[in-house]
Design a protein around this motif. Structure first.
Motif, PDB file in Angstrom:
ATOM      1  N   SER A   1     127.991  49.287  31.457  1.00  0.00           N
ATOM      2  CA  SER A   1     128.704  50.546  31.296  1.00  0.00           C
ATOM      3  C   SER A   1     128.013  51.632  32.114  1.00  0.00           C
ATOM      4  O   SER A   1     127.496  52.617  31.562  1.00  0.00           O
ATOM      5  CB  SER A   1     128.770  50.952  29.815  1.00  0.00           C
ATOM      6  OG  SER A   1     129.534  52.127  29.648  1.00  0.00           O
TER       7      SER A   1
ATOM      8  N   HIS B   1     124.585  53.757  27.854  1.00  0.00           N
ATOM      9  CA  HIS B   1     124.125  54.031  26.487  1.00  0.00           C
ATOM     10  C   HIS B   1     124.218  52.758  25.639  1.00  0.00           C
ATOM     11  O   HIS B   1     125.184  52.005  25.727  1.00  0.00           O
ATOM     12  CB  HIS B   1     124.999  55.127  25.866  1.00  0.00           C
ATOM     13  CG  HIS B   1     124.694  55.404  24.432  1.00  0.00           C
ATOM     14  ND1 HIS B   1     123.519  56.015  24.023  1.00  0.00           N
ATOM     15  CD2 HIS B   1     125.404  55.144  23.300  1.00  0.00           C
ATOM     16  CE1 HIS B   1     123.535  56.143  22.710  1.00  0.00           C
ATOM     17  NE2 HIS B   1     124.650  55.620  22.249  1.00  0.00           N
TER      18      HIS B   1
ATOM     19  N   ASP C   1     124.870  51.273  22.228  1.00  0.00           N
ATOM     20  CA  ASP C   1     125.488  51.696  20.968  1.00  0.00           C
ATOM     21  C   ASP C   1     124.719  51.213  19.742  1.00  0.00           C
ATOM     22  O   ASP C   1     124.599  51.925  18.755  1.00  0.00           O
ATOM     23  CB  ASP C   1     126.926  51.178  20.898  1.00  0.00           C
ATOM     24  CG  ASP C   1     127.808  51.773  21.984  1.00  0.00           C
ATOM     25  OD1 ASP C   1     127.691  52.991  22.223  1.00  0.00           O
ATOM     26  OD2 ASP C   1     128.584  51.029  22.602  1.00  0.00           O
ATOM     27  N   ASP C   2     124.225  49.987  19.814  1.00  0.00           N
ATOM     28  CA  ASP C   2     123.516  49.397  18.674  1.00  0.00           C
ATOM     29  C   ASP C   2     122.235  48.742  19.178  1.00  0.00           C
ATOM     30  O   ASP C   2     122.159  47.531  19.330  1.00  0.00           O
ATOM     31  CB  ASP C   2     124.411  48.364  17.976  1.00  0.00           C
ATOM     32  CG  ASP C   2     123.783  47.829  16.696  1.00  0.00           C
ATOM     33  OD1 ASP C   2     122.901  48.516  16.144  1.00  0.00           O
ATOM     34  OD2 ASP C   2     124.176  46.731  16.256  1.00  0.00           O
TER      35      ASP C   2
ATOM     36  N   TYR D   1     124.035  42.187  27.338  1.00  0.00           N
ATOM     37  CA  TYR D   1     124.777  43.364  26.880  1.00  0.00           C
ATOM     38  C   TYR D   1     125.756  43.837  27.956  1.00  0.00           C
ATOM     39  O   TYR D   1     125.479  43.725  29.158  1.00  0.00           O
ATOM     40  CB  TYR D   1     123.787  44.479  26.541  1.00  0.00           C
ATOM     41  CG  TYR D   1     124.369  45.600  25.728  1.00  0.00           C
ATOM     42  CD1 TYR D   1     124.596  45.447  24.371  1.00  0.00           C
ATOM     43  CD2 TYR D   1     124.672  46.825  26.313  1.00  0.00           C
ATOM     44  CE1 TYR D   1     125.115  46.488  23.608  1.00  0.00           C
ATOM     45  CE2 TYR D   1     125.191  47.872  25.563  1.00  0.00           C
ATOM     46  CZ  TYR D   1     125.410  47.682  24.211  1.00  0.00           C
ATOM     47  OH  TYR D   1     125.932  48.716  23.455  1.00  0.00           O
TER      48      TYR D   1
ATOM     49  N   LYS E   1     120.887  59.871  25.300  1.00  0.00           N
ATOM     50  CA  LYS E   1     121.260  58.457  25.222  1.00  0.00           C
ATOM     51  C   LYS E   1     120.120  57.632  24.627  1.00  0.00           C
ATOM     52  O   LYS E   1     118.944  57.914  24.868  1.00  0.00           O
ATOM     53  CB  LYS E   1     121.622  57.919  26.607  1.00  0.00           C
ATOM     54  CG  LYS E   1     122.887  58.527  27.185  1.00  0.00           C
ATOM     55  CD  LYS E   1     123.250  57.886  28.500  1.00  0.00           C
ATOM     56  CE  LYS E   1     124.516  58.506  29.086  1.00  0.00           C
ATOM     57  NZ  LYS E   1     125.693  58.305  28.243  1.00  0.00           N
TER      58      LYS E   1
ATOM     59  N   GLY F   1     120.914  62.072  18.761  1.00  0.00           N
ATOM     60  CA  GLY F   1     120.462  60.693  18.949  1.00  0.00           C
ATOM     61  C   GLY F   1     118.988  60.522  18.601  1.00  0.00           C
ATOM     62  O   GLY F   1     118.246  61.496  18.430  1.00  0.00           O
TER      63      GLY F   1
END
Length: 338
Positions: free
Chosen positions: A143, A130, A132-133, A140, A300, A204
């Protein structure tokens, strides 16, 4: 391809995953470009779409050392596309073998070759999980959220370190969600867009990045030939992300579904149900009707900055999101898939 660089005629090229959706398109293009293509194929794989091509078939598993040794003999390029996709019968060990062990065997087999030119390693934007920003770029954090993504991340990290240490000529591509005529993985999204209600789970934005298979395979070949791409990692997705609701509306408009309405629902009951389905079905070898990952698809945000690929490789996309979705929807309907 936009660099004006052509694959050397007669170049010996190995493609893993050649009988899969992306691999089939890539193999056809490589043969048309004059390459001598070698493919590793399991005995159970469907070969009909490649049956008439002048390719060299090496039968066996991509994580079998003997098979890899035979397939990599005198190859100049490797396109490592093979992947194990989510099915109930696939064990964690199989994911690790297909993604990690195969990568190690292939890289170690060609690193000392005097003729080898480039290893094009296909990873996935899923290693980022996912965002986040959003948007995220190639730097990046990783995860990964499931065994598919974790083993993909492990394979990518291993080969990057190996290439840096041993001098393997490497380029890594992280594709976004791949779609196009003939694809079955995102077909469910098109079918949902043909119904009365299109569900959106959670709160989301539902940002998603797509890449048409024709653009993706052109990017593979471009990156494998470009000197500028040596040692680089590229996220391969359309220039801008799309909201799931906009994707659904484009598809609905193309197929004449004027009744489409969006239905926003809480995500947690679906996640709970998915966990129960997987816990019950997987031990029995039954395909679960609902996966946690399928729910996560709608919750997501996965939006990326794809400027690096466009700027460094001077790549111009053939398909916009809208033109690609419309073409694919037409293909599904003409083949009675939708």
């Amino acid at each position: 391809m936009t660099l004006g660089i052509e694959l050397p005629q007669g170049a010996r090229v190995l493609v893993t995953g050649a009988t899969g959706f992306t691999g089939r398109v890539l193999t056809h293009k490589l043969v048309a470009a004059g390459a001598r293509v070698v493919v590793i194929v399991r005995g159970s794989s469907q070969r009909a779409d490649l049956a008439e091509l002048p390719v060299e078939w090496i039968e066996g598993d991509v994580f079998d050392p003997d098979v890899v040794h035979q397939a990599t003999r005198n190859v100049e390029y490797i396109f490592h596309v093979a992947a194990a996709y989510r099915e109930a019968k696939i064990t964690d060990d199989t994911y690790r073998k297909v993604h990690v062990e195969s990568t190690k065997l292939l890289a170690e087999s060609v690193v000392s070759s005097g003729v080898f030119k480039r290893f094009l390693h296909v990873s996935t934007v899923g290693v980022h999980g996912h965002i986040d920003d959003p948007p995220a770029d190639e730097q990046y954090r990783f995860s990964p959220g499931d065994i598919y993504q974790r083993t993909k991340a492990e394979a990518e990290q291993w080969i990057a370190a190996f290439a840096a240490q041993k001098g393997l000529p490497l380029t890594i591509i992280r594709p976004a969600a791949i779609y196009g005529p003939g694809d079955r993985r995102l077909l469910k999204l098109f079918k949902m867009s043909a119904r009365r209600f299109f569900p959106l789970f959670g709160q989301g934005k539902g940002l998603y990045h797509l890449i048409h298979v024709e653009d993706l395979t052109d990017i593979f070949i471009t990156a494998a030939l470009a000197p500028r791409a040596l040692g680089e990692v590229y996220i391969a997705g359309n220039p801008e992300p799309s909201r799931l609701e906009d994707i659904a509306r484009i598809i609905a408009t193309e197929i004449g579904n004027s009744r489409l309405s969006l239905l926003r629902l809480p995500a947690w009951p679906l996640f709970l149900l998915a966990d129960v389905c997987e816990a019950v079905c997987k031990p029995l070898g039954i395909e679960p009707p609902l996966y946690r990952r399928r729910v996560a698809f709608f919750t997501k945000d996965r939006a990326f900055d794809t400027r690096k690929l466009r700027n460094q490789l001077d790549y111009t996309y053939t398909y916009s999101v809208e033109s690609g979705l419309r073409e694919t929807a037409r293909w599904y309907r003409s083949h009675d898939w939708l």
